[in-house]
Scaffold this motif. Structure first.
Motif: not given
Length: 567
Positions: A135, A62, A60, A105, A107
């Motif tokens: 994601h 992120g 991932r 990702s 966020k």
């Protein structure tokens, strides 16, 4: 540019001394350091990529809104664009090493920032010809209905647009409590994808996809000669409307409290979190003096009373705002009302442009209510609303628009929160809309009111309470997050406009609370560090004194007010 051992040695010393930012103001030095940092990223990151290739593992990539490097911050600031560029930097290394088994990702604890970052990333991937999975998650969303609402706004918005492959709802609750809202959101996204039914195709030319810019809906203006001031029936930062029954009018003081109005000797007045207007589907009889007096007192404090045309014609209420639909406008039924009566027009969003043209020729329209039945299978609410706003912008009509959802009686409380967050939040994060009206027959009045205000605050519109950023429980947490969060909320929840981060450890703490004004972070077992923004100002405070120290810190920065006295 050649990278030498000497330059790497210099760079490492600068990093250790935290002096690398000294060079950022010099263009050539910035370029030089960028090359070195990129080179170092490849050197450090490449072995991990090779291991993932060797063992067939996924990765991932992120980025977090609060954890951007100084170098990215110097170019792009604390922005969605910076998040995207940070992620792409590592993705390019993966691609260079022929590794493609990764997911992106992006966020943030702010749903608006989170939505913008994912959209920018997808647009950039489209331009590059890439197609990697996403994601989705709103990080450090908090607990209870606040956490569920913020997650629904961020994740639901993207799922509605067909973006996202996996999701995570991050709550300050036991980990198993995250599963249910996650499933509800996944079902909502699957339903939207399977439905594939919207409205007649249209081209959007006015919506801002990548940055928040509030549509300027014209708030009501006061007309010369009007006895009542209508300017307060909607709020400039986002309005909350509530449906009221005749039974509630029988106990006026309880009704005023339910609307979150303040009372002085039984007389209501508006406060920061007071409902702005009410919908009364049935008017009390003309001879019911007590109910009529209760309504007059609301009108006197600039609370709008919306009621259907048929009710107003048979049991007229002075100064009411009358609900009409497009057919009633087209037929001229509204002309039976006294001249100058203010109107609220209900729309579904699937009307033809020719039907909507009637809006151009009707005076006295105060507000539009966008009303699509919640269980409607033929019209997608979000896309119907976007089509309506496109029509309004194209034709220069700046009526304020309230998003109205009437939920089925049997709806689950979490479904209501998530449904409102995804269906209305997906519009408000784009600046499309001026408020919300939620109806659900079997839900508590106060719950619907609080959910409405939570929705506006989650969309960064109207702040009516303290904003909390708090991480989920994990093995690194140095204190009981739920217990401490409850203690802090109990003493600080009356501070609208103040954002407090409650973080379990120093690993994620400073980096994941970019949107917070003050931070309460676990620094060591039994010890708390306090932050202002991302800067630590006090270290090693004993936990038993940490909450009071946080309150004192808020006071020292002039952000504290005493809690209101209970009446």
């Amino acid at each position: 540019m050649m990278i030498t051992k000497k330059s790497l040695s210099i760079l490492r010393r600068l990093q250790k001394a935290s002096l690398i930012t000294v060079f950022y103001s010099v263009k050539n030095a910035v370029c030089y350091i960028t090359c070195i940092v990129t080179f170092m990223s490849i050197q450090v990151f490449s072995p991990l990529v090779e291991k993932c290739k060797q063992y067939g593992r996924a990765m991932r990539i992120g980025t977090n809104h609060g954890s951007l490097s100084d170098r990215i911050m110097s170019y792009y600031g604390d922005s969605p664009r910076g998040m995207v560029e940070s992620a792409l930097e590592f993705a390019r290394i993966c691609r260079k090493l022929d590794f493609h088994n990764f997911v992106f990702s992006m966020k943030a604890s702010n749903p608006v920032i989170m939505v913008q970052a994912y959209r920018l990333l997808v647009a950039e991937m489209y331009n590059l010809g890439w197609d990697y999975p996403l994601h989705l998650g709103v990080t450090e969303a908090g607990e209870g209905e606040d956490g569920r609402m913020k997650s629904a706004i961020g994740i639901g918005t993207l799922l509605t647009d067909g973006l996202g492959d996996t999701i995570r709802v991050s709550l300050t609750e036991p980990p198993e409590e995250e599963i249910d809202p996650c499933k509800r959101l996944a079902n909502l996204g699957t339903h939207a994808a399977n439905l594939q039914i919207g409205v007649a195709p249209f081209e959007e030319k006015h919506r801002r996809y990548f940055d928040f810019q509030r549509r300027s809906g014209q708030l009501p203006l006061q007309k010369e000669g009007e006895e009542v001031d209508y300017r307060g029936v909607l709020h400039r930062d986002g309005s909350v409307l509530m449906s009221v029954s005749l039974d509630q009018l029988k106990t006026p003081e309880l009704l005023y409290r339910s609307l979150a109005a303040k009372l002085v000797v039984g007389m209501p007045f508006k406060d920061l979190a007071t409902v702005d207007s009410i919908l009364l589907r049935e008017l009390p009889p003309v001879e019911d003096a007590e109910a009529r007096l209760a309504l007059k007192r609301l009108v006197d404090v600039s609370m709008g009373v919306l009621t259907p045309l048929s009710e107003q014609l048979t049991k007229p209420l002075q100064h009411a705002i009358v609900l009409v639909n497009v057919d009633e406008l087209t037929s001229g039924a509204h002309k039976l009302l006294p001249e100058g009566t203010r109107l609220a027009v209900t729309l579904r969003g699937d009307e033809s442009p020719e039907q909507l043209d009637i809006l151009k020729g009707v005076d006295d329209i105060t507000v539009l209510l966008h009303s699509v039945p919640y269980a409607e299978e033929k019209t997608g609410r979000v896309h119907a609303a976007r089509r309506l706003f496109e029509y309004l912008e194209t034709n220069g009509l700046n009526f304020p628009v309230i998003h109205h959802i009437e939920f089925p009686k049997s709806i689950n409380r979490d479904d209501l929160v998530i449904g409102a967050g995804a269906n209305v939040g997906a519009l408000l994060v784009d600046g499309l809309g001026d408020g919300v009206l939620l109806e659900a027959a079997e839900q508590e009045f106060e719950f619907l009111r609080d959910t409405s205000f939570n929705l506006l605050q989650g969309c960064r519109m109207r702040n009516t309470k303290t904003e909390y950023v708090s991480c989920p429980s994990c093995g690194r947490t140095l204190f009981d997050l739920q217990e401490v969060s409850a203690q802090i909320r109990e003493k600080t929840s009356h501070l609208p406009g103040v954002s407090i981060a409650i973080m379990g450890c120093i690993v994620n703490g400073p980096g994941e609370m970019a949107d917070a004004d003050f931070g309460y972070v676990g620094g060591a077992p039994g010890k708390i560090d306090l932050y202002v923004g991302k800067t630590v100002v006090q270290r090693g405070i004993a936990m038993e004194h940490a909450t009071e120290a946080l309150i004192q810190l808020i006071k020292d920065h002039g952000r504290w007010v005493d809690p209101p006295v209970e009446e």
